[in-house]
Structure formats: C-alpha cells, structure tokens
Design a protein around this motif. Structure first.
Motif: not given
Length: 446
Positions: A293-300, A337-338, A342-348
């Motif tokens: 899911h991509t947000f409509s606006s970035q969030s902090t 947002q960069h 692109k971000g981070v991913s991880f497994r659990f």
C-alpha cells in the motif's frame, strides 16, 4: 477450558479489493492431471484491460492514458503508481510501477485516471458470459486473463483450431468492444506465453515442439510464471538465460538450484510438459500472498504507520484464512520518500505456522518498530508499507511445539463471519483506527 462453539465464517472473498493485474503462480502438483497425454489449452489476455475500459468509457481511443494515479491539491500534483497504461502511453516510455509524477514528466499531456475496480469487475463478468458459451471449462485467472480447456479440439486440424480462436476474439470485440490476445498450446504454461507474442489483438498457435522451439525458445526464462527476479538471477549464474537453454540443460540443474520437488515442476513448465488443470469454481492455489500500500501523503507519525502495518497484516491474514493457508516466515517492507533510497525490508518468523493476526503482528513489530524509528530519526518520511508471506503451508497439520490459542482463532473466525456477511471491514481491530490520514484507497482518491 470449556470447549468453544464451532464457528462458520461463511464464504470468503480473499481477492476482494486486491490490486491484481496478473497473478503469477506456479502450477502445483496436485493441480495437474494425472494422465500424461497431451491436452489443449487456450489463454485469453485482455490487452491493457483497465486502460482499454477507460478509453471506451470516456471516448479516449488513441490517447495516452495510465491507470493508478490521482491528483492532489489545488495544483493537481500527480500521485500514485502506474498500475497499467494504454499502448499509446507505452510507446512514449510509460511503464508499469513508474510513479505518476514521473509519467507526467515524460508526457505532460498524458491522462491519469484512478482505478475503478467495480467497473472492471462488471466488464469482467460480461467477458465470462461470452467465454462460458465457448468452452465447458473456464478458469478466471484474474480480471483480465482466462484459461479455457479446449481438449475437445485436440484432434482437429490447425485451420479449425485457428478459426476457433479467431471466432472467440471477434465475438469479444463485438459483444464487449475490447480487443484481446489469444494463445493456444498443448501446455497451460505455453498457452500463456503464446498469448504474449502478438499484442494487441493477436492470435498465436503453438501446437508442437518445433513451433515451441521456434516461437518460445528464445524467450527469457523469467517470462515463465514462478521465475521471478531472484530465481532468474540464480539461473543466469549457471549460464541459463532462455527457455531453450533451460530445456537443453535438463531438469537436474533446476533441482540442484530449487530443490527436488519445485525444481522438477519448474523444468516441466519451462519445457511445456506440465498438464495443469483449468480450475473452475475452486480457489486456485497460492504459493505467496502479500499486501502493498502506498499512502496518499507521506507520514512521520509512528502510530499511524503502525496502524497501516496492522491493517496490512489483517488483510493478509484474512486472505490466508480464505485460502486455508498458513505460514511461519514473512517479510515487511517500509518504503520511504526518497529519490534514490527506496526503503528497508526484513524477514521475520512466527513461533509456528499460523494465519492469525496477533501472532504475525507481534513478531512483525519487533522488527518494524526499531527500523521505523531509525528511518524517522534520520529525517525520512514513510511513503508506504508492505507485508507478505515467504512460502506457505497447504497441509494444516498440527505442529509438535506450537499450538495457537483457541480463543484467538475463535475471535478471528467471528470477525470473518461478520465481515463475510455484512461486508469487508464491518468490524476491525481498534489499532487500525490509527492510520495515515487521507483518502488512500482506490476511488476515494479521486
């Protein structure tokens, strides 16, 4: 503890609101015919389906359009991701998964439209009505792809088989006003590959091994369902790039790379030896499920982002229960947002195989919370999230060292029963109320 009453959750709709243009999955062994005799399959692909529908509805024929974006604010800043685009847009360099902003930088006069899934479902139902009159067994692979079992034509001449395909393609256009591409072959996998060879509005027959070698042999191996980027990279390291190269090397190399069971199935699909069934009313098998899911606006806001993760896990678990699947290894993706990163991913992992929200959310947040904190402290804003399975279990056998809490399962089944009866998200967990503000899903964006 007293025995809990049995709960009938009702009929699941695991693919409701699922953004599914093409659902690549492998042909599992239990979904194949036991007989090794050759069969005949037809695969129909509605070319650029969403874009075609919108071009027809709004009289936009010949114009470049893309589906998946929306416009934010008074200045109309394009947001979202390109889900699909018309052939006119593709000719200009617009690609699936490109940001809407980038698409409009490439082509300032392109038309961006938000996806209207109810409309597409309606058109898809009309297509099904046409197909049901053409063959006794039809599989709706996705809203824009269908398989027909046309084994009754196996002993007919090539001209008769070609006429059958042309008649179906023409009828779709006459009745629905949309063009499609059709592939006909002796394996389900090859029929799907064949339909991609002549787009749009094409018909391709692959009826023997020589035609398969000539037409499909040069295709890269990642065109075959089940072979994604990572598997393709493994094959390339072994000098395998095309279907012909894979066939020539034989199945041992595939078993060496991907295991005895899956490696053999993969080779059978590559070599056109799969004898997959055309699935009708039953839910087709899944080897992986995810929610993006991509947000409509970035969030902090950590609480809102955590709420979105919970929302994603709840939807993922509902689908797993609908397909009667479990998993013990999952992934989570935090998109930022960069421009470059692109971000981070991880497994659990969970303690055992499960499809219950609580267990998966508990383990996910152990990894997500510190990574989210690190990203936010580094000045990044989050743009979206993703969660999904890494392999699934179809057996539902009990485990020796792990038992789900029966009350937790009871709670999930009651929630499913209410939502299946009165509509999706009639009842949800309170933690989902903390989510990224804004109209973020489907038509709400427009």
């Amino acid at each position: 503890m007293p025995k809990l009453p049995s709960i009938n959750p009702g009929t699941y709709s695991p693919d409701e609101d699922v953004h599914k243009i093409t659902d690549y999955r492998c042909v599992s062994r239990d979904m194949q015919h036991t007989s090794v005799k050759e069969r005949l399959y037809l695969h129909l692909d509605m070319n650029c389906f969403y874009a075609q529908v919108e071009q027809q509805c709004y009289k936009l024929h010949g114009l470049p359009i893309y589906i998946g974006g929306w416009y934010k604010g008074e200045q109309g800043i394009p947001r979202g991701i390109v889900a699909t685009s018309s052939y006119e847009a593709r000719a200009l360099g617009i690609k699936t998964a490109m940001s809407a902003y980038e698409a409009e930088q490439i082509c300032p006069y392109i038309i961006g439209l938000q996806a209207d899934y109810e409309k597409y479902k309606g058109i898809s139902s009309l297509i099904e009505d046409v197909l049901n009159d053409f063959a006794p067994t039809m599989e709706k692979y996705s809203m824009d792809e269908y398989f027909l079992d046309i084994n009754f034509l196996k002993d007919h001449s090539r001209a008769e088989i070609q006429q059958y395909g042309q008649s179906l393609r023409n009828l779709i256009y006459q009745e629905i006003g949309l063009v499609c591409s059709i592939g006909i072959s002796y394996s389900k996998t090859y029929s799907k590959l064949a339909s991609d060879l002549d787009k749009p509005d094409g018909l391709t027959l692959v009826l023997d091994q020589q035609e398969a070698k000539d037409l499909l042999g040069p295709l890269p191996l990642d065109e075959v369902w089940g072979i994604g980027r990572k598997r393709y990279e493994k094959l390339q390291k072994e000098g395998l790039n095309t279907i012909s190269e894979g066939i020539d090397r034989g199945y041992p190399i595939f078993q060496q790379l991907f295991g005895a069971y899956f490696g053999k199935i993969m080779y059978e699909m590559i070599s056109g030896k799969d004898r997959a069934k055309v699935l009708t009313e039953q839910l087709s098998p899944k080897e992986q499920l995810n929610y993006m899911h991509t947000f409509s606006s970035q969030s902090t806001d950590p609480a809102c982002i955590s709420g979105e993760i919970m929302k994603g896990i709840s939807r993922l678990c509902y689908r797993m229960r609908g397909y009667n699947l479990r998993a013990r290894q999952y992934f989570c993706y935090l998109r930022i947002q960069h421009r470059e990163h692109k971000g981070v991913s991880f497994r659990f992992n969970t303690e055992g195989y499960t499809n219950l929200d609580g267990y998966i959310h508990h383990e996910c947040m152990k990894g997500a919370a510190p990574r989210m904190k690190q990203l936010l402290n580094s000045g990044y804003a989050l743009r979206g999230i993703g969660v999904g399975t890494v392999g699934v279990d179809h057996s539902n056998q009990q485990e020796l060292f792990f038992r789900e809490n029966p009350q937790e399962r009871q709670f999930c089944l009651v929630q499913d029963a209410i939502n299946n009866t009165f509509g999706n998200q009639t009842i949800t967990r309170a933690s989902i109320m903390d989510s990224v503000q804004g109209k973020t899903h489907f038509l709400e964006r427009s």
